[in-house]
Design an enzyme around this catalytic site. Structure first.
Site, short mmCIF file in Angstrom:
data_model
loop_
_atom_site.label_atom_id
_atom_site.label_comp_id
_atom_site.label_asym_id
_atom_site.label_seq_id
_atom_site.Cartn_x
_atom_site.Cartn_y
_atom_site.Cartn_z
N ASP A 60 27.35 19.57 38.54
CA ASP A 60 28.40 19.84 37.56
C ASP A 60 27.86 20.63 36.37
OD1 ASP A 60 30.98 19.10 38.21
OD2 ASP A 60 30.73 17.00 37.63
N LYS A 82 37.28 17.76 46.56
CA LYS A 82 35.86 18.14 46.60
C LYS A 82 35.26 17.79 47.97
CE LYS A 82 35.48 17.84 41.63
NZ LYS A 82 35.11 17.11 40.43
N GLN A 112 32.30 11.69 38.89
CA GLN A 112 33.63 12.17 38.49
C GLN A 112 33.99 11.63 37.11
OE1 GLN A 112 35.54 14.40 40.26
NE2 GLN A 112 36.89 14.40 38.49
#
Ligand code: NAD
Length: 284
Positions: A120, A53, A97
């Site tokens: 997200d 990422k 995460q």
């Protein structure tokens, strides 16, 4: 013969377009979009995802800030970090995460992220936006990537039967909603579905997000189906494989994604797209 959907190439092309849009944003706004990535603990798979990422940020010109917290960190510290990043106008996107280590409750942590920075798309607010078809929301990255791959085939989803195997909040449910938005008739199958093949055989578009290697065999797929394999598993030789038995399904499919090189690269490209979207919404 099935036609391979080259997720890597589609993601690369998308990232090239994003790079231009990010440069335009930086020129007009006077700063680059910024993504804060938080990782707690040392999970090796998560470390690879975080690294990829950050690399994608570098590739498209997004500034990234990585926060690597020890597993022994108090949940309150993480909660305060999120509040601090929420309040920081220079931060456009915040990503925690997952999975978090034991002792952290993701259901409590994720909703703390400002929905406008939740790149997200996992927070209740953004899932609600998706449900209500509110395009201002940030939708979750893997389902967004899956839709791009399906649309890249040129198949018109209107009236098509789309079968989604898997009902997770991160993949199965949101992709089912997106398929519905595109006027497909949608069936969701899951671990309690009786006779999975009976459903998958009727799918014009089949999206499989289970996490069981080679669950879907050729005799479970209709001729000419578009098959999207989200699964990431290891086969008996330790090689990466999906949820779809590529060998037997590929000859029947009109289009099919490989693993690796299908859905995976798209997830990260869509994260970059969401970060830019959040940044545009964060311009004062
Ligand atoms: P999950 O474990 O949260 O959900 C799995 C789903 O599969 C559940 O809803 C369950 O009901 C269903 N299921 C289990 N066994 C089944 C069976 N025999 N028949 C039908 N349904 C069954 O998983 P997830 O987070 O949705 O991820 C699914 C897979 O996709 C995993 O392999 C994961 O690693 C992968 N994944 C890939 C990406 C990517 O970017 N490529 C992103 C997210 C997830």
């Amino acid at each position: 013969m099935g036609k391979i959907i080259d997720g890597k190439a589609i993601a690369t092309a998308l990232q090239e377009r994003l790079k231009e849009q990010v440069a335009y944003f930086a020129m007009t706004v006077g700063r680059k979009p910024k993504l804060a990535v938080i990782m707690v603990g040392e999970d090796p798979a998560s470390a690879i995802y975080v690294r990829n990422k950050i690399r994608a940020c570098e590739a498209v010109g997004v500034t990234s800030e990585a926060y690597k917290l020890a597993e022994s960190t108090e949940p309150a510290y993480l909660e305060n970090l999120i509040r601090k990043l929420n309040a920081d106008n220079s931060v456009d996107g915040i990503l925690v995460q997952l999975p978090l280590p034991l002792g952290f409750n993701a259901k409590k942590i994720i909703p703390l992220i400002d929905p406008k920075k939740d790149v997200d798309g996992f927070s209740q607010m953004n899932i609600g936006s998706l449900l209500l078809d509110d395009k201002k929301g940030l939708y979750s990255c893997t389902p967004l990537g899956i839709m791009q791959l399906i649309l890249s085939t040129g198949v018109d989803l209107t009236g098509k039967h789309a079968v989604v195997v898997g009902r997770s909040n991160e993949v199965g449910k949101p992709v089912a909603l997106m398929l519905l938005q595109h006027n497909a008739t949608v069936t969701i199958c899951h671990s309690k579905t009786k006779d999975l093949g009976e459903f998958t055989r009727t799918a014009d578009v089949l999206v499989v997000a289970v996490g069981q290697k080679k669950l879907i065999k050729g005799d479970m797929v209709k001729d000419g189906a578009v098959v999207i394999d989200v699964g990431i598993n290891c086969d008996e030789n330790g090689k990466l494989c999906g949820d779809v038995d590529f060998e037997s399904v590929e000859p029947k499919a009109s289009f099919i994604t490989p693993v690796p090189g299908g859905v995976g690269p798209m997830t990260i490209a869509m994260l970059m797209a969401n970060t830019l979207k959040a940044a545009k919404g964060n311009v004062q």
